[in-house]
Each structure stands twice: as C-alpha cells, then as structure tokens.
Scaffold this motif. Structure first.
Motif, PDB file in Angstrom:
ATOM      1  N   PHE A 195       0.851  -1.199   0.000  1.00 57.33           N
ATOM      2  CA  PHE A 195       0.000   0.000   0.000  1.00 57.33           C
ATOM      3  C   PHE A 195       0.884   1.245   0.000  1.00 57.33           C
ATOM      4  O   PHE A 195       1.898   1.298   0.710  1.00 57.33           O
ATOM      5  N   HIS A 196       0.479   2.245  -0.791  1.00 61.43           N
ATOM      6  CA  HIS A 196       1.202   3.513  -0.861  1.00 61.43           C
ATOM      7  C   HIS A 196       0.293   4.629  -0.362  1.00 61.43           C
ATOM      8  O   HIS A 196      -0.814   4.797  -0.872  1.00 61.43           O
ATOM      9  N   ILE A 253       5.077   9.193  12.546  1.00 61.67           N
ATOM     10  CA  ILE A 253       4.944   9.456  11.101  1.00 61.67           C
ATOM     11  C   ILE A 253       3.761   8.648  10.579  1.00 61.67           C
ATOM     12  O   ILE A 253       3.680   7.449  10.819  1.00 61.67           O
ATOM     13  N   ILE A 254       2.844   9.303   9.866  1.00 58.79           N
ATOM     14  CA  ILE A 254       1.788   8.550   9.187  1.00 58.79           C
ATOM     15  C   ILE A 254       2.477   7.691   8.119  1.00 58.79           C
ATOM     16  O   ILE A 254       3.152   8.242   7.240  1.00 58.79           O
ATOM     17  N   PRO A 255       2.327   6.352   8.206  1.00 62.73           N
ATOM     18  CA  PRO A 255       3.074   5.493   7.270  1.00 62.73           C
ATOM     19  C   PRO A 255       2.635   5.704   5.821  1.00 62.73           C
ATOM     20  O   PRO A 255       1.440   5.691   5.524  1.00 62.73           O
ATOM     21  N   ASP A 256       3.615   5.888   4.940  1.00 55.84           N
ATOM     22  CA  ASP A 256       3.285   6.075   3.524  1.00 55.84           C
ATOM     23  C   ASP A 256       3.492   4.783   2.734  1.00 55.84           C
ATOM     24  O   ASP A 256       3.210   4.743   1.538  1.00 55.84           O
ATOM     25  N   ARG A 257       3.997   3.748   3.403  1.00 58.41           N
ATOM     26  CA  ARG A 257       4.225   2.491   2.678  1.00 58.41           C
ATOM     27  C   ARG A 257       4.133   1.331   3.663  1.00 58.41           C
ATOM     28  O   ARG A 257       4.767   1.341   4.722  1.00 58.41           O
ATOM     29  N   PHE A 285      -9.930 -11.984  -3.093  1.00 59.78           N
ATOM     30  CA  PHE A 285      -8.839 -11.361  -2.348  1.00 59.78           C
ATOM     31  C   PHE A 285      -8.460 -10.022  -2.978  1.00 59.78           C
ATOM     32  O   PHE A 285      -8.249  -9.031  -2.275  1.00 59.78           O
ATOM     33  N   ARG A 286      -8.424  -9.986  -4.300  1.00 64.51           N
ATOM     34  CA  ARG A 286      -8.150  -8.724  -5.003  1.00 64.51           C
ATOM     35  C   ARG A 286      -9.163  -7.649  -4.596  1.00 64.51           C
ATOM     36  O   ARG A 286      -8.813  -6.483  -4.406  1.00 64.51           O
ATOM     37  N   GLU A 287     -10.433  -8.056  -4.495  1.00 62.49           N
ATOM     38  CA  GLU A 287     -11.479  -7.085  -4.127  1.00 62.49           C
ATOM     39  C   GLU A 287     -11.258  -6.552  -2.714  1.00 62.49           C
ATOM     40  O   GLU A 287     -11.430  -5.359  -2.454  1.00 62.49           O
ATOM     41  N   LEU A 288     -10.856  -7.443  -1.785  1.00 59.91           N
ATOM     42  CA  LEU A 288     -10.596  -7.004  -0.412  1.00 59.91           C
ATOM     43  C   LEU A 288      -9.440  -5.999  -0.387  1.00 59.91           C
ATOM     44  O   LEU A 288      -9.473  -5.011   0.351  1.00 59.91           O
ATOM     45  N   VAL A 289      -8.428  -6.266  -1.191  1.00 60.99           N
ATOM     46  CA  VAL A 289      -7.270  -5.374  -1.258  1.00 60.99           C
ATOM     47  C   VAL A 289      -7.695  -4.010  -1.818  1.00 60.99           C
ATOM     48  O   VAL A 289      -7.369  -2.955  -1.257  1.00 60.99           O
ATOM     49  N   ASP A 290      -8.446  -4.027  -2.916  1.00 61.80           N
ATOM     50  CA  ASP A 290      -8.900  -2.774  -3.533  1.00 61.80           C
ATOM     51  C   ASP A 290      -9.803  -1.992  -2.579  1.00 61.80           C
ATOM     52  O   ASP A 290      -9.728  -0.761  -2.490  1.00 61.80           O
ATOM     53  N   ALA A 291     -10.648  -2.720  -1.828  1.00 64.31           N
ATOM     54  CA  ALA A 291     -11.556  -2.063  -0.878  1.00 64.31           C
ATOM     55  C   ALA A 291     -10.770  -1.356   0.225  1.00 64.31           C
ATOM     56  O   ALA A 291     -11.111  -0.239   0.631  1.00 64.31           O
ATOM     57  N   GLY A 324      -7.932   5.872   0.975  1.00 62.97           N
ATOM     58  CA  GLY A 324      -7.376   6.857   0.033  1.00 62.97           C
ATOM     59  C   GLY A 324      -5.940   6.542  -0.364  1.00 62.97           C
ATOM     60  O   GLY A 324      -5.178   7.429  -0.728  1.00 62.97           O
ATOM     61  N   THR A 325      -5.571   5.290  -0.252  1.00 62.09           N
ATOM     62  CA  THR A 325      -4.212   4.893  -0.644  1.00 62.09           C
ATOM     63  C   THR A 325      -4.274   4.203  -2.002  1.00 62.09           C
ATOM     64  O   THR A 325      -5.350   3.929  -2.521  1.00 62.09           O
ATOM     65  N   THR A 326      -3.095   3.905  -2.540  1.00 58.66           N
ATOM     66  CA  THR A 326      -3.039   3.083  -3.755  1.00 58.66           C
ATOM     67  C   THR A 326      -2.340   1.779  -3.396  1.00 58.66           C
ATOM     68  O   THR A 326      -1.700   1.679  -2.342  1.00 58.66           O
ATOM     69  N   VAL A 327      -2.464   0.807  -4.268  1.00 50.79           N
ATOM     70  CA  VAL A 327      -1.924  -0.513  -3.915  1.00 50.79           C
ATOM     71  C   VAL A 327      -1.326  -1.195  -5.144  1.00 50.79           C
ATOM     72  O   VAL A 327      -1.821  -1.050  -6.258  1.00 50.79           O
ATOM     73  N   ASP A 328      -0.226  -1.921  -4.882  1.00 49.47           N
ATOM     74  CA  ASP A 328       0.341  -2.839  -5.878  1.00 49.47           C
ATOM     75  C   ASP A 328       0.178  -4.246  -5.342  1.00 49.47           C
ATOM     76  O   ASP A 328       0.522  -4.522  -4.188  1.00 49.47           O
ATOM     77  N   ILE A 329      -0.346  -5.127  -6.174  1.00 48.45           N
ATOM     78  CA  ILE A 329      -0.526  -6.507  -5.751  1.00 48.45           C
ATOM     79  C   ILE A 329       0.119  -7.402  -6.805  1.00 48.45           C
ATOM     80  O   ILE A 329      -0.068  -7.186  -7.999  1.00 48.45           O
ATOM     81  N   SER A 330       0.920  -8.377  -6.339  1.00 51.36           N
ATOM     82  CA  SER A 330       1.478  -9.287  -7.343  1.00 51.36           C
ATOM     83  C   SER A 330       1.431 -10.724  -6.841  1.00 51.36           C
ATOM     84  O   SER A 330       1.699 -11.003  -5.669  1.00 51.36           O
ATOM     85  N   PHE A 331       1.046 -11.604  -7.748  1.00 51.36           N
ATOM     86  CA  PHE A 331       0.914 -13.035  -7.461  1.00 51.36           C
ATOM     87  C   PHE A 331       2.133 -13.762  -8.021  1.00 51.36           C
ATOM     88  O   PHE A 331       2.585 -13.458  -9.133  1.00 51.36           O
ATOM     89  N   SER A 332       2.645 -14.717  -7.248  1.00 49.32           N
ATOM     90  CA  SER A 332       3.918 -15.351  -7.614  1.00 49.32           C
ATOM     91  C   SER A 332       3.783 -16.347  -8.759  1.00 49.32           C
ATOM     92  O   SER A 332       4.772 -16.720  -9.377  1.00 49.32           O
ATOM     93  N   GLY A 333       2.580 -16.791  -9.049  1.00 55.62           N
ATOM     94  CA  GLY A 333       2.449 -17.966  -9.921  1.00 55.62           C
ATOM     95  C   GLY A 333       2.495 -19.149  -8.985  1.00 55.62           C
ATOM     96  O   GLY A 333       3.431 -19.292  -8.204  1.00 55.62           O
ATOM     97  N   GLY A 334       1.476 -19.975  -9.011  1.00 56.30           N
ATOM     98  CA  GLY A 334       1.298 -20.833  -7.855  1.00 56.30           C
ATOM     99  C   GLY A 334       1.576 -22.295  -8.014  1.00 56.30           C
ATOM    100  O   GLY A 334       1.774 -22.804  -9.105  1.00 56.30           O
TER     101      GLY A 334
END
Ligand SMILES: [Zn+2]
Length: 412
Positions: free
Chosen positions: A189-190, A243-247, A269-275, A281-291
């Motif tokens: 999260f950013h 400090i309000i965490p920025d990351r 899970f993606r929806e929970l992350v986006d929610a 009011g943050t942005t997010v990067d999500i990456s899946f390893s390949g399972g």
C-alpha cells in the motif's frame, strides 16, 4: 512384427532391485554426508548455491551429463545418463529439493530429499546397463517460496519425461497426499507521510489500509470453505509512531484443495485489497507469484511404491489429512507423478518446526533417506523394465483428469 535385432530378455526384477539396494548401501557414506552438509548449511529458496553445486559435483563424478544452472534458475540442475540397453525406453525423472526455510533452517527436511534423490540416481547409474531410455535427475530449487518446478516446467526441463518421482520426509509413511493449490501474494500500500500529531489530516495512512485488509481477511474466513486457507504477515508496517506510514507491505498466501475454487478466492482477495485502498485513500500494488497446483493422483505409480515399500516392512498409513502445498502438484499435471512420504520423526511432530528440523539429521532420518533412495530407484527401475507399466501410468494420467473434474462438479 518381427524384428531383426535380437533383444536380450530383461533380467529378473528381483535381481536388479537387489543390486539397487546394494548400490545405495555402498554409497551410504556419500549420501548421508550430503544430507548432513546441506542440513548444516541451510539456504532459502533461490539461494541454494552451495547445495546445488555439491549435488552437481557428485552427479558429474558419477558419470552424469550435468547442466547446472539449468534453464532460467541459477540453482536448478538437470543431469542425464542414457541407459545401456538398446531400443526405445522411457525417460524417468528423479527429483530432488534442497531449499530451507528462512530463519528456521531445514524445518521441512529437504536435505533428506536432496540426498535420497542423489542416492537414487547413483543406484540407477549402477544398473544403467540394464536400462533402456534415460535417467533424468532434476534438482528443483525453491519449493518453499515461488514454485521453482513451475519455472522449470516453463523452461521445458520436464519435456519428454514419462514419470516423475520425489520422496518427501514426514511424521507418517504414505504415498497419497492432497496438497492445496497455493500462491504467494505480495501486497504494497502507498499512502502519504505526515506528522502524526501536528497535521495528521494531511496524510494517507498505508498502515490503516493494511489493518483493514487483515480485518477483511479475518471476516472472510467465516465464509471460506473448510479446505481453503489464507494467511499472511506484515513485512513493513511503517517506520516511526509519529509518522503517518506512507508504505506498508504484506506477504500473504492463498490456498485451496480445489483449483477452480482457488481462482474464485484469488478474485475475492483482489477485491478485499482494492476495498482497503479505497477506504483509506491509498493506492496498492498486488502481485501473485504464480502458484503451486493441486496434485493429480496416479494409482499405477502409487501401487508400485506401496508394494516396494511393503517389501521393507513399511505399511502405508493412508492419505495425509493435513496437507500443505507443493509445486510437485504442478509436475503432476505434466506427467505421471508420485510424491510419497516416509516417516523420519515420531507421529505428531509438526512440520516447519524446530522439532522437525532437528529430526531431519538423526540416525532415524538417515535410515529413511537411504530407504527412500532405494525405493525411488527400484520403482523407477520397474518403469524402465516394463513399457506396459509406463503405458498404464499414462492411462491413469489421462483418465484421472476426467474423474477429478467429475468429482469437482459433484462438489465432492
Ligand atoms: Zn517440504
């Protein structure tokens, strides 16, 4: 169907299987020294530099043609030896893992897998004159994180393999297991930094997003099927209380016993992350390893393993009720595969623990490592000696797919 070449009859199984056991016994010092050396020098996924080089050196010395690195992974190994019997024959894959767990060491006992795989290769090399086809040893890194076998499959290193065999240590002895489909998920999260007391309203709190995500996941578990798992840790949670965490960053794992349900979980899970990002009011990067995938069972190979183990007084204790995940599942969708487990520790010893780690270098573990080498090589030999057995394993492989699908559709 007359042939002009006189093909000698294959020697009786019992004789060659006894020679395999003798070859493992003759190499016991080297096999166990490798097991102990890897145990004493644990290296996590993708960093198994020493273990891989030790294994490659032994196989080279034993006459194998060794590719190391193999494919795109620096610590992967592919070592081959052609059989000495004329005519076509199968390519049998003897696999070995050697990665450790961060901060724990060989808490999954992969040192015994490396040593038994090398031992099986040594034993098959000792009877290579009796074999048609090709022995293919595959040293497969990164089982504990990132699914090294998936990469090796993508790199073509499993092309043409007729069967794959890999022993795993356990607190019970059984050939059948039902590992869960699984994937590592990296979530970052950013937000925006601000003074936590002077002007917090100027910040966007990336830790709040992470806490929301963990809360959502905790509530989500109430609605998940009992054979599904989701679990994670926070790796970065901010740098200072004022400090309000920025990351923030977390490492999650999603798992399911059902490949189709797993795909549904991933979407949710993606929806929970986006929610969580939206709410804070943050942005997010999500990456899946390949399972890692679920395991396609192969009754033909399993039956041969059970019979060979029974000859050494090992009774199969039935499928493991508490499976984790393994990228051997991915291999099982490429060719007939078995992933038998043998006890190295008293029943009830938890996996991924200090207890299991310490059990992986005891005399009991050593005895099991040697037995595993013998059983893997003997089962492989049966495949080399009997084309009908290989054909039956492939019939299982193609048939099992439909059976699995039917079971899934029935909601079993
Ligand atoms: Zn393991």
């Amino acid at each position: 169907m007359a042939t002009l070449t006189a093909v000698q009859p294959a020697p009786p199984h019992a004789d060659v299987k006894a020679r395999i056991a003798e070859a493992v016994d003759a190499a016991r010092g080297e096999i166990l020294e490798l097991s102990h050396r890897i145990h004493a020098n644990p290296e996590p996924a993708f960093e198994e530099v020493q273990a891989a080089s030790w294994i490659a050196a032994i196989l080279r010395e034993r006459g194998f043609t060794v590719e190391h690195p193999a494919g795109s992974l620096a610590t992967a190994i592919r070592a081959t030896m052609r059989g000495g019997r004329p005519g076509p024959g199968p390519r049998i894959g003897i696999l070995a893992e050697f990665d450790a767990l961060p901060g724990l060491g060989h808490g999954c006992g992969h040192n015994t897998m490396a040593a038994s795989g090398v031992g099986a290769a040594i034993a098959l090399a000792a009877v290579v004159d009796e074999l048609p086809g090709e022995i293919v040893f595959l040293g497969t890194p990164a089982e504990e994180r990132g699914s090294g076998k998936k990469t090796m499959i993508d790199d073509g290193l499993f092309d043409g393999i007729d069967a794959a065999l890999l022993f795993h240590p356990c607190d019970r002895s059984h050939v059948e297991s039902h590992p869960l489909a699984s994937e590592d998920v990296d979530v970052v999260f950013h937000g925006l930094q601000a003074h936590a007391a002077a002007d917090p309203w100027k910040g966007r709190n990336a830790l709040d997003a992470m806490i929301l995500l963990f809360s959502s996941v905790g509530l989500w578990r109430q609605q998940l099927r009992t054979d599904a798992r989701v679990h994670g840790i926070i790796q970065e949670g901010g740098t200072a209380a004022n400090i309000i965490p920025d990351r923030t960053r977390a490492w999650f794992m999603l798992r399911s016993a059902d490949q189709a349900y797993y795909e549904e979980m991933k979407a949710r899970f993606r929806e929970l992350v986006d929610a969580a990002a939206l709410a804070t009011g943050t942005t997010v990067d999500i990456s899946f390893s390949g399972g890692a995938m679920t395991m396609k069972q192969n009754g033909t190979l399993e039956a041969r393993w059970v019979a060979n183990a029974a000859a050494y007084g090992i009774a199969d204790q039935g499928p493991d009720p508490n499976s984790g995940s393994t990228d051997m599942g991915n291999v099982s969708w490429v060719c007939p595969t078995i992933h038998p487990e043998l006890a190295i520790a008293p029943e009830g010893t938890p996996g991924h623990s200090i207890l299991f780690r310490d059990a992986a270098a005891t005399p009991a573990a050593d005895a099991t490592t040697l037995l595993a080498a013998t059983l893997v090589a003997q089962t492989a030999y049966e495949l080399f000696a009997d084309p009908e057995l290989v054909a039956a394993a492939w019939r299982d492989f193609h048939g099992a797919d439909g059976a699995d699908g039917a079971k899934r559709a029935a909601g079993a």
